[in-house]
Design a protein around this motif. Structure first.
Motif, PDB file in Angstrom:
ATOM      1  N   TYR A  47       1.699  -7.377  13.667  1.00  0.00           N
ATOM      2  CA  TYR A  47       1.980  -8.169  12.380  1.00  0.00           C
ATOM      3  C   TYR A  47       2.661  -7.092  11.256  1.00  0.00           C
ATOM      4  O   TYR A  47       2.526  -6.197  11.269  1.00  0.00           O
ATOM      5  CB  TYR A  47       0.502  -8.596  11.249  1.00  0.00           C
ATOM      6  CG  TYR A  47       0.017  -9.902  12.426  1.00  0.00           C
ATOM      7  CD1 TYR A  47      -0.960 -10.442  13.719  1.00  0.00           C
ATOM      8  CD2 TYR A  47       0.762 -11.197  11.383  1.00  0.00           C
ATOM      9  CE1 TYR A  47      -0.902 -11.621  13.750  1.00  0.00           C
ATOM     10  CE2 TYR A  47       0.386 -12.456  12.308  1.00  0.00           C
ATOM     11  CZ  TYR A  47      -0.937 -12.727  13.314  1.00  0.00           C
ATOM     12  OH  TYR A  47      -0.997 -13.655  13.590  1.00  0.00           O
ATOM     13  N   PHE A  48       2.961  -8.435  10.139  1.00  0.00           N
ATOM     14  CA  PHE A  48       3.280  -7.289   8.948  1.00  0.00           C
ATOM     15  C   PHE A  48       3.722  -8.286   7.974  1.00  0.00           C
ATOM     16  O   PHE A  48       3.599  -9.131   8.201  1.00  0.00           O
ATOM     17  CB  PHE A  48       5.389  -6.787   9.440  1.00  0.00           C
ATOM     18  CG  PHE A  48       5.803  -6.674   8.132  1.00  0.00           C
ATOM     19  CD1 PHE A  48       7.223  -8.043   7.365  1.00  0.00           C
ATOM     20  CD2 PHE A  48       6.075  -6.004   7.706  1.00  0.00           C
ATOM     21  CE1 PHE A  48       7.907  -8.299   6.873  1.00  0.00           C
ATOM     22  CE2 PHE A  48       6.927  -5.645   6.443  1.00  0.00           C
ATOM     23  CZ  PHE A  48       8.102  -6.613   6.028  1.00  0.00           C
ATOM     24  N   SER A  49       3.503  -7.363   6.519  1.00  0.00           N
ATOM     25  CA  SER A  49       2.874  -7.600   5.327  1.00  0.00           C
ATOM     26  C   SER A  49       4.161  -7.555   4.357  1.00  0.00           C
ATOM     27  O   SER A  49       3.946  -6.479   4.775  1.00  0.00           O
ATOM     28  CB  SER A  49       1.494  -7.927   4.850  1.00  0.00           C
ATOM     29  OG  SER A  49       1.858  -8.290   3.285  1.00  0.00           O
ATOM     30  N   TYR A  50       4.533  -8.153   3.422  1.00  0.00           N
ATOM     31  CA  TYR A  50       5.064  -7.757   2.876  1.00  0.00           C
ATOM     32  C   TYR A  50       4.997  -8.354   0.963  1.00  0.00           C
ATOM     33  O   TYR A  50       5.585  -7.898   0.125  1.00  0.00           O
ATOM     34  CB  TYR A  50       7.063  -8.428   2.954  1.00  0.00           C
ATOM     35  CG  TYR A  50       6.759 -10.004   2.778  1.00  0.00           C
ATOM     36  CD1 TYR A  50       7.060 -10.214   3.508  1.00  0.00           C
ATOM     37  CD2 TYR A  50       7.309 -10.786   1.383  1.00  0.00           C
ATOM     38  CE1 TYR A  50       7.202 -12.085   3.748  1.00  0.00           C
ATOM     39  CE2 TYR A  50       6.980 -12.374   1.356  1.00  0.00           C
ATOM     40  CZ  TYR A  50       6.959 -12.574   2.565  1.00  0.00           C
ATOM     41  OH  TYR A  50       7.000 -13.796   2.777  1.00  0.00           O
ATOM     42  N   ASP A  51       3.948  -8.552   0.521  1.00  0.00           N
ATOM     43  CA  ASP A  51       3.391  -8.736  -0.211  1.00  0.00           C
ATOM     44  C   ASP A  51       2.050  -9.268  -0.324  1.00  0.00           C
ATOM     45  O   ASP A  51       1.212  -9.716   1.428  1.00  0.00           O
ATOM     46  CB  ASP A  51       3.950  -9.783  -1.208  1.00  0.00           C
ATOM     47  CG  ASP A  51       4.035 -10.051  -2.102  1.00  0.00           C
ATOM     48  OD1 ASP A  51       4.277 -10.283  -3.007  1.00  0.00           O
ATOM     49  OD2 ASP A  51       3.006  -9.032  -2.966  1.00  0.00           O
ATOM     50  N   VAL A  52       1.055  -8.942  -1.374  1.00  0.00           N
ATOM     51  CA  VAL A  52      -0.064  -9.940  -0.814  1.00  0.00           C
ATOM     52  C   VAL A  52      -0.416 -11.059  -0.512  1.00  0.00           C
ATOM     53  O   VAL A  52       0.306 -12.057  -0.985  1.00  0.00           O
ATOM     54  CB  VAL A  52      -0.985  -9.523  -2.113  1.00  0.00           C
ATOM     55  CG1 VAL A  52      -2.287 -10.111  -2.405  1.00  0.00           C
ATOM     56  CG2 VAL A  52      -0.757  -8.199  -2.589  1.00  0.00           C
ATOM     57  N   LYS A  53      -1.415 -11.624   0.093  1.00  0.00           N
ATOM     58  CA  LYS A  53      -1.337 -12.904   0.763  1.00  0.00           C
ATOM     59  C   LYS A  53      -0.404 -13.248   2.126  1.00  0.00           C
ATOM     60  O   LYS A  53      -0.832 -14.577   2.360  1.00  0.00           O
ATOM     61  CB  LYS A  53      -1.360 -13.847   0.323  1.00  0.00           C
ATOM     62  CG  LYS A  53      -3.265 -13.555  -0.455  1.00  0.00           C
ATOM     63  CD  LYS A  53      -3.678 -14.191  -1.683  1.00  0.00           C
ATOM     64  CE  LYS A  53      -4.808 -14.016  -2.235  1.00  0.00           C
ATOM     65  NZ  LYS A  53      -5.576 -14.268  -1.573  1.00  0.00           N
ATOM     66  N   MET A  54       0.716 -12.308   2.212  1.00  0.00           N
ATOM     67  CA  MET A  54       2.104 -12.428   3.310  1.00  0.00           C
ATOM     68  C   MET A  54       1.631 -12.005   4.673  1.00  0.00           C
ATOM     69  O   MET A  54       1.342 -10.595   4.430  1.00  0.00           O
ATOM     70  CB  MET A  54       3.198 -12.975   2.101  1.00  0.00           C
ATOM     71  CG  MET A  54       2.984 -12.990   0.992  1.00  0.00           C
ATOM     72  SD  MET A  54       3.283 -15.096   0.686  1.00  0.00           S
ATOM     73  CE  MET A  54       4.799 -15.265   0.947  1.00  0.00           C
ATOM     74  N   LYS A  55       2.258 -12.838   4.886  1.00  0.00           N
ATOM     75  CA  LYS A  55       2.135 -11.819   6.638  1.00  0.00           C
ATOM     76  C   LYS A  55       2.938 -12.612   7.264  1.00  0.00           C
ATOM     77  O   LYS A  55       3.570 -13.840   7.691  1.00  0.00           O
ATOM     78  CB  LYS A  55       0.812 -12.091   6.761  1.00  0.00           C
ATOM     79  CG  LYS A  55       0.017 -13.522   7.675  1.00  0.00           C
ATOM     80  CD  LYS A  55      -1.041 -13.770   7.809  1.00  0.00           C
ATOM     81  CE  LYS A  55      -1.408 -15.144   8.166  1.00  0.00           C
ATOM     82  NZ  LYS A  55      -2.911 -14.955   8.493  1.00  0.00           N
ATOM     83  N   GLU A  56       3.461 -12.001   8.158  1.00  0.00           N
ATOM     84  CA  GLU A  56       4.076 -12.137   8.916  1.00  0.00           C
ATOM     85  C   GLU A  56       4.041 -12.026  10.826  1.00  0.00           C
ATOM     86  O   GLU A  56       3.608 -10.418  10.840  1.00  0.00           O
ATOM     87  CB  GLU A  56       5.529 -12.377   9.288  1.00  0.00           C
ATOM     88  CG  GLU A  56       6.207 -12.719   7.668  1.00  0.00           C
ATOM     89  CD  GLU A  56       8.092 -12.095   7.922  1.00  0.00           C
ATOM     90  OE1 GLU A  56       8.815 -12.296   6.772  1.00  0.00           O
ATOM     91  OE2 GLU A  56       8.502 -11.650   8.983  1.00  0.00           O
ATOM     92  N   LYS A  57       4.493 -12.869  12.103  1.00  0.00           N
ATOM     93  CA  LYS A  57       4.338 -12.441  12.862  1.00  0.00           C
ATOM     94  C   LYS A  57       5.257 -11.366  13.911  1.00  0.00           C
ATOM     95  O   LYS A  57       6.449 -11.139  13.187  1.00  0.00           O
ATOM     96  CB  LYS A  57       3.393 -13.609  13.864  1.00  0.00           C
ATOM     97  CG  LYS A  57       3.034 -14.842  13.417  1.00  0.00           C
ATOM     98  CD  LYS A  57       2.955 -15.159  14.722  1.00  0.00           C
ATOM     99  CE  LYS A  57       2.255 -16.466  14.429  1.00  0.00           C
ATOM    100  NZ  LYS A  57       1.054 -17.946  15.641  1.00  0.00           N
TER     101      LYS A  57
END
Lengths: 114, 114
Positions: A47-57
């Motif tokens: 997983y990857f996150s580019y901001d608070v509460k944001m996530k990408e598989k």
């Protein structure tokens, strides 16, 4: 110096247990990542996150979830651990690629699922 | 999709030799290329970051070069020492794709013989 801290270096869990892996960075980085590393397979993005509460598989999200409630903390959750999730888990953080994009890793968490 | 290849997968040389590790990538549209070192059971340590506009970066006995037109980067280690024994990985940050377009090679396992 940038510091990425993973809360547990070694964990041993039983099949079916819920597992939390915590990662904290101290440099106000927007991006945070969770990888797993297995012999012969290299690093694979979970997983990857580019901001608070944001996530990408990433490439292998099945069986995992993540939480990012605060900018500095990114948690990886194994809802029901299985033996095929035995691996080295690596957390990383970075500024965006439009900045330097330099990537910094934690020390890793070695998880064994029995 | 970007592919990053590191050849050879393993290398063993006597102490004191100068050596070159290779990293090739298929898509030249990158923001940067980063070299890492990984000791057994540990996380990745950032060694050098080369931005796409740069040709090389130096840190102590290490020099990394980047040739986007040929899709290659090299890591030169001068006067190798047993403490340089580790796995060396390269990673490109691409202009396209999620997770900052990060693509890792599988690494070169380096052994410096005393």
């Amino acid at each position: 110096d940038v510091k990425v801290t993973q809360s547990s270096r070694y964990l041993v869990k039983r099949t079916g247990e819920k597992v939390f892996l915590e990662c904290v960075q101290d440099m106000d980085h927007e991006n945070m990542f969770w990888y797993r590393q297995d012999p012969g397979l290299g690093l694979r993005l979970i997983y990857f996150s580019y901001d608070v509460k944001m996530k990408e598989k990433g490439d292998i999200p099945e069986g995992y979830s993540v939480s990012r409630e605060k900018k500095e903390r990114f948690s990886l959750i194994l809802e029901s651990a299985s033996t095929n999730q035995t691996s080295m888990y690596l957390c990383a953080s970075s500024l965006p690629r439009t900045n330097t994009g330099e990537l910094f890793f934690g020390e890793g968490s070695r998880l064994t699922v029995l | 999709k970007q592919e990053v290849t590191q050849i050879p997968a393993a290398l063993s040389v006597p102490e004191g030799e100068n050596l070159v590790l290779n990293c090739s990538f298929t898509d030249s549209a990158i923001y940067n290329l980063q070299w890492f070192r990984q000791d057994p059971g540990k996380g990745l340590t950032s060694l050098l970051l080369i931005q796409s506009s740069q040709r090389e970066q130096t840190s102590g006995r290490l020099n990394a070069s980047l040739d986007k037109s040929s899709g290659r980067s090299t890591l030169y280690i001068a006067a190798s020492q047993p403490g340089d024994s580790a796995t060396y990985l390269c990673a490109s940050t691409g202009k396209w794709g999620g997770a900052d377009g990060l693509t890792f090679g599988k690494g070169t396992h380096l052994i410096i013989q005393p």
